[in-house]
Design a protein around this motif. Structure first.
Motif, PDB file in Angstrom:
ATOM      1  N   VAL A 133       0.605  54.940  -6.821  1.00 19.55           N
ATOM      2  CA  VAL A 133       0.788  54.671  -5.391  1.00 19.55           C
ATOM      3  C   VAL A 133       2.222  54.983  -4.963  1.00 19.55           C
ATOM      4  O   VAL A 133       3.165  54.949  -5.765  1.00 19.55           O
ATOM      5  N   GLU A 137       3.000  52.830   0.305  1.00 15.58           N
ATOM      6  CA  GLU A 137       1.775  52.067   0.065  1.00 15.58           C
ATOM      7  C   GLU A 137       2.097  50.699  -0.536  1.00 15.58           C
ATOM      8  O   GLU A 137       1.481  49.682  -0.179  1.00 15.58           O
ATOM      9  N   TYR A 141       1.170  47.185   1.204  1.00  7.22           N
ATOM     10  CA  TYR A 141       0.291  46.242   0.495  1.00  7.22           C
ATOM     11  C   TYR A 141       0.959  44.881   0.362  1.00  7.22           C
ATOM     12  O   TYR A 141       0.357  43.841   0.657  1.00  7.22           O
TER      13      TYR A 141
END
Length: 205
Positions: A133, A137, A141
């Motif tokens: 990732v 990201e 998250y």
């Protein structure tokens, strides 16, 4: 009719058990998880599960015929046990270390039969392969708050699912409770797994 007690506040564990046909009564253990610090990851997961099970089994409100399940999960990465991250910065650091790599999700299970006093315990292991990732990201998250409340700072059954490239082993174990292992423990204590379904049905009749 056997009462099944879950000694955990985890919504994911409760959902998994309900989907499998059980209808657990939830009693949170309140165990201080730091008391087991310093143990190797495999032993840590099992000991915390045992402590949680014992703490709830000692409660007056637990029926004398109950089966009490304590569980605890940690992610082993580079030999270190990773539980819930303490803050967003720690969650970001963990994901930067985990991305593109693999770890082992360990879940300790301890089941006590209140009627006999017998205990059965074991740890389930599942290898988790993380996607590579991006920093963006990871930041997005972590900003959702989800990684702060789960072992290893990830889920496989919610927002984090897209960041898990694959697993080797029991999917349910990554969620927080291994159903095949739990079935084995139930049988070890002399009970039938499917009889827990019947108890659920009778309770809802």
């Amino acid at each position: 009719m056997t009462t099944f007690v879950l000694a955990s506040a985890s919504p994911a564990r409760l959902k998994t058990l309900r989907s499998a046909g059980l209808d657990p009564t939830v009693i949170v253990s309140g165990v201080d998880e730091s008391q087991a610090d310093g143990l190797p990851p495999f032993e840590l997961a099992l000991q915390l599960a045992e402590l949680k099970c014992a703490a709830v089994a000692a409660r007056d409100e637990v029926p004398g015929d109950a089966l009490v399940l304590g569980c605890d999960s940690v992610l082993e990465l580079d030999g270190e046990a990773l539980g819930k991250p303490g803050d967003p910065a720690e969650a970001v650091r963990r994901w930067q270390a985990m991305r593109g790599r693999s770890g082992v999700l360990l879940t300790g299970h301890c089941l006590r039969d209140m009627a006999t006093g017998r205990v059965a315990a074991a740890t389930a292991s599942t290898t988790v392969h993380f996607a590579d990732v991006t920093d963006e990201e990871i930041e997005a998250y972590v900003a959702t708050g989800e990684p702060l409340w789960v072992a290893g700072a990830f889920t496989v059954d919610s927002l984090g699912g897209a960041f898990v490239a694959g697993i080797e082993g029991d999917h349910h174990n990554v969620v927080g409770v291994s159903l095949p292992l739990l079935r084995d423990l139930v049988i070890e204590l002399g009970h039938s797994w499917t009889s827990l379904w019947a108890a659920r049905d009778d309770a809802q009749a």
